[in-house]
Write a protein that holds these residues in place. Structure first.
Motif, PDB file in Angstrom:
ATOM      1  N   PRO A  30     -45.455  32.766  -9.306  1.00  0.00           N
ATOM      2  CA  PRO A  30     -46.854  33.163  -9.073  1.00  0.00           C
ATOM      3  C   PRO A  30     -47.028  34.108  -7.892  1.00  0.00           C
ATOM      4  O   PRO A  30     -48.023  34.839  -7.827  1.00  0.00           O
ATOM      5  N   LEU A  31     -46.085  34.130  -6.965  1.00  0.00           N
ATOM      6  CA  LEU A  31     -46.176  35.052  -5.827  1.00  0.00           C
ATOM      7  C   LEU A  31     -46.209  36.501  -6.297  1.00  0.00           C
ATOM      8  O   LEU A  31     -46.860  37.347  -5.675  1.00  0.00           O
ATOM      9  N   ARG A  32     -45.557  36.784  -7.422  1.00  0.00           N
ATOM     10  CA  ARG A  32     -45.494  38.156  -7.920  1.00  0.00           C
ATOM     11  C   ARG A  32     -46.845  38.630  -8.456  1.00  0.00           C
ATOM     12  O   ARG A  32     -47.060  39.836  -8.598  1.00  0.00           O
ATOM     13  N   ILE A  33     -47.750  37.689  -8.746  1.00  0.00           N
ATOM     14  CA  ILE A  33     -49.085  38.092  -9.195  1.00  0.00           C
ATOM     15  C   ILE A  33     -49.773  38.912  -8.105  1.00  0.00           C
ATOM     16  O   ILE A  33     -50.499  39.873  -8.389  1.00  0.00           O
ATOM     17  N   LEU A  34     -49.529  38.562  -6.861  1.00  0.00           N
ATOM     18  CA  LEU A  34     -50.156  39.270  -5.740  1.00  0.00           C
ATOM     19  C   LEU A  34     -49.709  40.721  -5.652  1.00  0.00           C
ATOM     20  O   LEU A  34     -50.379  41.539  -5.022  1.00  0.00           O
ATOM     21  N   ASP A  35     -48.593  41.033  -6.279  1.00  0.00           N
ATOM     22  CA  ASP A  35     -48.037  42.385  -6.211  1.00  0.00           C
ATOM     23  C   ASP A  35     -48.325  43.190  -7.481  1.00  0.00           C
ATOM     24  O   ASP A  35     -47.795  44.275  -7.667  1.00  0.00           O
TER      25      ASP A  35
ATOM     26  N   ALA B 238     -57.209  35.002  -2.661  1.00  0.00           N
ATOM     27  CA  ALA B 238     -56.018  34.240  -3.047  1.00  0.00           C
ATOM     28  C   ALA B 238     -55.440  33.535  -1.824  1.00  0.00           C
ATOM     29  O   ALA B 238     -55.504  34.044  -0.699  1.00  0.00           O
ATOM     30  N   PRO B 239     -54.881  32.342  -2.002  1.00  0.00           N
ATOM     31  CA  PRO B 239     -54.297  31.605  -0.866  1.00  0.00           C
ATOM     32  C   PRO B 239     -53.249  32.437  -0.141  1.00  0.00           C
ATOM     33  O   PRO B 239     -52.404  33.089  -0.762  1.00  0.00           O
ATOM     34  N   SER B 240     -53.302  32.442   1.159  1.00  0.00           N
ATOM     35  CA  SER B 240     -52.365  33.203   1.984  1.00  0.00           C
ATOM     36  C   SER B 240     -51.139  32.361   2.328  1.00  0.00           C
ATOM     37  O   SER B 240     -51.257  31.170   2.625  1.00  0.00           O
ATOM     38  N   ILE B 241     -49.982  32.981   2.289  1.00  0.00           N
ATOM     39  CA  ILE B 241     -48.760  32.286   2.679  1.00  0.00           C
ATOM     40  C   ILE B 241     -48.840  31.836   4.129  1.00  0.00           C
ATOM     41  O   ILE B 241     -48.309  30.781   4.499  1.00  0.00           O
ATOM     42  N   LEU B 242     -49.544  32.599   4.953  1.00  0.00           N
ATOM     43  CA  LEU B 242     -49.639  32.249   6.375  1.00  0.00           C
ATOM     44  C   LEU B 242     -50.381  30.931   6.582  1.00  0.00           C
ATOM     45  O   LEU B 242     -50.176  30.256   7.593  1.00  0.00           O
ATOM     46  N   GLU B 243     -51.233  30.573   5.636  1.00  0.00           N
ATOM     47  CA  GLU B 243     -51.961  29.298   5.720  1.00  0.00           C
ATOM     48  C   GLU B 243     -51.081  28.117   5.331  1.00  0.00           C
ATOM     49  O   GLU B 243     -51.453  26.961   5.559  1.00  0.00           O
ATOM     50  N   HIS B 244     -49.928  28.399   4.736  1.00  0.00           N
ATOM     51  CA  HIS B 244     -49.065  27.327   4.240  1.00  0.00           C
ATOM     52  C   HIS B 244     -47.711  27.289   4.953  1.00  0.00           C
ATOM     53  O   HIS B 244     -46.808  26.559   4.522  1.00  0.00           O
ATOM     54  N   LEU B 245     -47.558  28.056   6.006  1.00  0.00           N
ATOM     55  CA  LEU B 245     -46.309  28.010   6.764  1.00  0.00           C
ATOM     56  C   LEU B 245     -46.213  26.695   7.514  1.00  0.00           C
ATOM     57  O   LEU B 245     -47.157  26.277   8.191  1.00  0.00           O
TER      58      LEU B 245
ATOM     59  N   LEU C 210     -48.402  40.870   1.692  1.00  0.00           N
ATOM     60  CA  LEU C 210     -47.159  41.588   1.472  1.00  0.00           C
ATOM     61  C   LEU C 210     -46.131  40.662   0.832  1.00  0.00           C
ATOM     62  O   LEU C 210     -45.757  39.635   1.403  1.00  0.00           O
ATOM     63  N   VAL C 211     -45.705  41.000  -0.358  1.00  0.00           N
ATOM     64  CA  VAL C 211     -44.628  40.268  -1.014  1.00  0.00           C
ATOM     65  C   VAL C 211     -43.576  41.284  -1.418  1.00  0.00           C
ATOM     66  O   VAL C 211     -43.841  42.472  -1.527  1.00  0.00           O
TER      67      VAL C 211
ATOM     68  N   VAL D 163     -45.466  47.224   8.338  1.00  0.00           N
ATOM     69  CA  VAL D 163     -46.229  46.060   7.898  1.00  0.00           C
ATOM     70  C   VAL D 163     -45.264  44.886   7.771  1.00  0.00           C
ATOM     71  O   VAL D 163     -44.195  45.015   7.161  1.00  0.00           O
ATOM     72  N   VAL D 164     -45.617  43.748   8.360  1.00  0.00           N
ATOM     73  CA  VAL D 164     -44.745  42.579   8.333  1.00  0.00           C
ATOM     74  C   VAL D 164     -45.497  41.365   7.791  1.00  0.00           C
ATOM     75  O   VAL D 164     -46.732  41.304   7.831  1.00  0.00           O
ATOM     76  N   ASN D 165     -44.733  40.415   7.299  1.00  0.00           N
ATOM     77  CA  ASN D 165     -45.289  39.154   6.812  1.00  0.00           C
ATOM     78  C   ASN D 165     -44.187  38.109   6.857  1.00  0.00           C
ATOM     79  O   ASN D 165     -43.011  38.444   7.058  1.00  0.00           O
ATOM     80  N   SER D 166     -44.556  36.863   6.686  1.00  0.00           N
ATOM     81  CA  SER D 166     -43.583  35.791   6.530  1.00  0.00           C
ATOM     82  C   SER D 166     -43.772  35.162   5.167  1.00  0.00           C
ATOM     83  O   SER D 166     -44.901  34.863   4.766  1.00  0.00           O
ATOM     84  N   LEU D 167     -42.665  34.956   4.458  1.00  0.00           N
ATOM     85  CA  LEU D 167     -42.704  34.247   3.189  1.00  0.00           C
ATOM     86  C   LEU D 167     -42.323  32.786   3.360  1.00  0.00           C
ATOM     87  O   LEU D 167     -42.333  32.023   2.399  1.00  0.00           O
ATOM     88  N   GLY D 168     -41.980  32.400   4.603  1.00  0.00           N
ATOM     89  CA  GLY D 168     -41.697  31.007   4.900  1.00  0.00           C
ATOM     90  C   GLY D 168     -40.377  30.506   4.339  1.00  0.00           C
ATOM     91  O   GLY D 168     -39.660  31.210   3.642  1.00  0.00           O
TER      92      GLY D 168
END
Length: 427
Positions: free
Chosen positions: A203-208, A221-228, A256-257, A163-168
């Motif tokens: 606040p990113l840790r709330i997602l986890d 919840a707002p996605s990091i991918l929408e804010h890259l 994923l955080v 599983v992959v994600n970008s945190l920007g």
């Protein structure tokens, strides 16, 4: 008083320690093939290193570290993870000036976190990890991920999922952070106390959060991918392209955080699917940390790495009934009959060991039958018998325990004969 092992720790006994050795040999082998060199850092460091590197708002720093004051009044902490230690070593030893860049390192060793012990989670646990420092090329991200995937595959695990994600970058994270605060703040009172504290700190840790994972606000919840921003989005696309080129399947998970503050851009986890593994399905995690080196006093240098738990790996192997070589077989066991033979056996077993042969003898003054039973328990390939008759003839009797074949060999040729039979070389 009966002494007992501290809670959250374990004794690794003979029979199991050979499994650990086998895994460690596999680690050394795969890291050598990927051109990563081993680094060994202290088990304890200055507390401030972890507070600054891992992050003041993380559970690790706030709740889980083993911290103590030494006789000089210095605050020290048993390492809860190793990336901060390696980055400290990278800066202190000026590895950024080394000719070979990026600097590619790996480690295996104990970490310490004060957590509630449970299956796959100990207070003292062993991690294998890699760090590649000095390159901002998306290809190194793919290489690090590829190393982790290949390691698990070579351990014969099935049902793996990447599983992959970008945190920007910092700009993208700031925009996402503001969106998360706006999203959760109106109803933050419905969340646990940890999430309430994290709202304005991280606040990113709330997602986890495990307690509030089913809260309705988590779903949209707002996605990091929408804010890259464009740069971060392009970087993530390149990483995915590299994984495609390598034939490594993956899933993108915008939620994923990672639990440490230093991550930027690429974040990834490898999970295991299938019955019998329990609630803990994540085997390992990692990501990029482009700002960490600068945060602890070094030059602005990019880096990426991962860490995995050996205990969790063993649990997964056990669940899937993957057998690891755990038997410690001897090449040769000497059975001595009579006092003179016992004396001679001392020098013979020593000569065998000097010749590179795994050998042992009886040290419990056992009778003949009991010595043969002891030889059987060691799974020795050969049993060598020496008694009064053999001493008089200056010979020994060698029995192949697999075939049952026996031969008498002169003592003068005994060591070289055993080397040929076992294909061992002198040390």
């Amino acid at each position: 008083m009966a002494y007992r092992i501290p809670r959250g720790t374990q004794d690794i006994l003979p029979g199991d320690s050979e499994k650990w050795q086998f895994i460690e040999q596999r680690i050394d082998d795969i890291c050598s093939r990927f051109n990563y060199s081993e680094i060994r850092t202290p088990i304890f460091e200055q507390t401030e290193l972890f507070a600054r590197g891992v992050g003041d708002s993380t559970d690790i720093v706030q709740k889980e570290m083993y911290t103590f004051e030494d006789k000089g009044g210095r605050q020290l902490t048993l390492r809860p993870e190793n990336t901060a230690s390696i980055v400290r070593s990278y800066v202190e030893n000026k590895m950024y000036g080394w000719a070979g860049q990026p600097v590619k390192l790996y480690y295996t060793g104990p970490m310490f976190r004060y957590e509630r012990p449970q299956s796959g989670r100990m207070r003292q646990f062993v991690q294998f990890g890699v760090e590649a420092i000095g390159s901002a090329d998306p290809a190194i991200d793919a290489e690090v991920i590829g190393l982790a995937m290949q390691f698990y595959e070579e351990m014969n695990l099935k049902g793996l999922k990447l599983v992959v994600n970008s945190l920007g970058d910092k700009e993208s994270r700031k925009a996402h952070r503001e969106a998360l605060v706006s999203h959760f703040e109106p109803r933050i009172g419905e969340f646990c106390s940890d999430c309430q504290e994290r709202l304005h700190t991280n606040p990113l840790r709330i997602l986890d959060c495990k307690k509030d994972k089913d809260h309705p606000l988590m779903v949209d919840a707002p996605s990091i991918l929408e804010h890259l921003n464009e740069e971060s989005s392009s970087y993530f696309d390149q990483v995915k392209t590299m994984l495609d080129e390598m034939g490594i399947p993956y899933e993108v998970d915008a939620n994923l955080v990672r639990g440490l503050d230093y991550y930027t851009h690429t974040a990834f986890e490898i999970m295991i699917e299938g019955e019998g593994f329990g609630a803990i399905t994540t085997l390992m995690g990692g990501g990029r940390y482009n700002g960490l080196i600068g945060d602890i006093g070094g030059p602005d240098t990019p880096g990426i790495g991962f860490a995995l738990s050996i205990e969790r790996l063993l649990m997964a192997l056990d669940t899937q009934n993957v057998e690891l070589p755990a038997e410690k077989n001897l090449d040769c066991y000497i059975v001595a009959l009579g006092e003179e033979a016992k004396k001679r056996s001392v020098s013979l077993v020593h000569e065998l060991r000097r010749a590179g042969i795994k050998a042992d003898k009886d040290y419990m003054d056992r009778k003949t039958k009991a010595q043969f039973k002891a030889a059987d328990r060691t799974n020795s390939t050969f049993t060598v018998v020496i008694g009064d008759d053999e001493l008089e003839a200056e010979a020994v009797n060698i029995k192949n325990m697999e075939t049952g074949a026996q031969e008498e060999v002169p003592l003068s040729a005994f060591i070289t004969t055993m080397q040929k039979r076992t294909r061992r070389k002198a040390q």
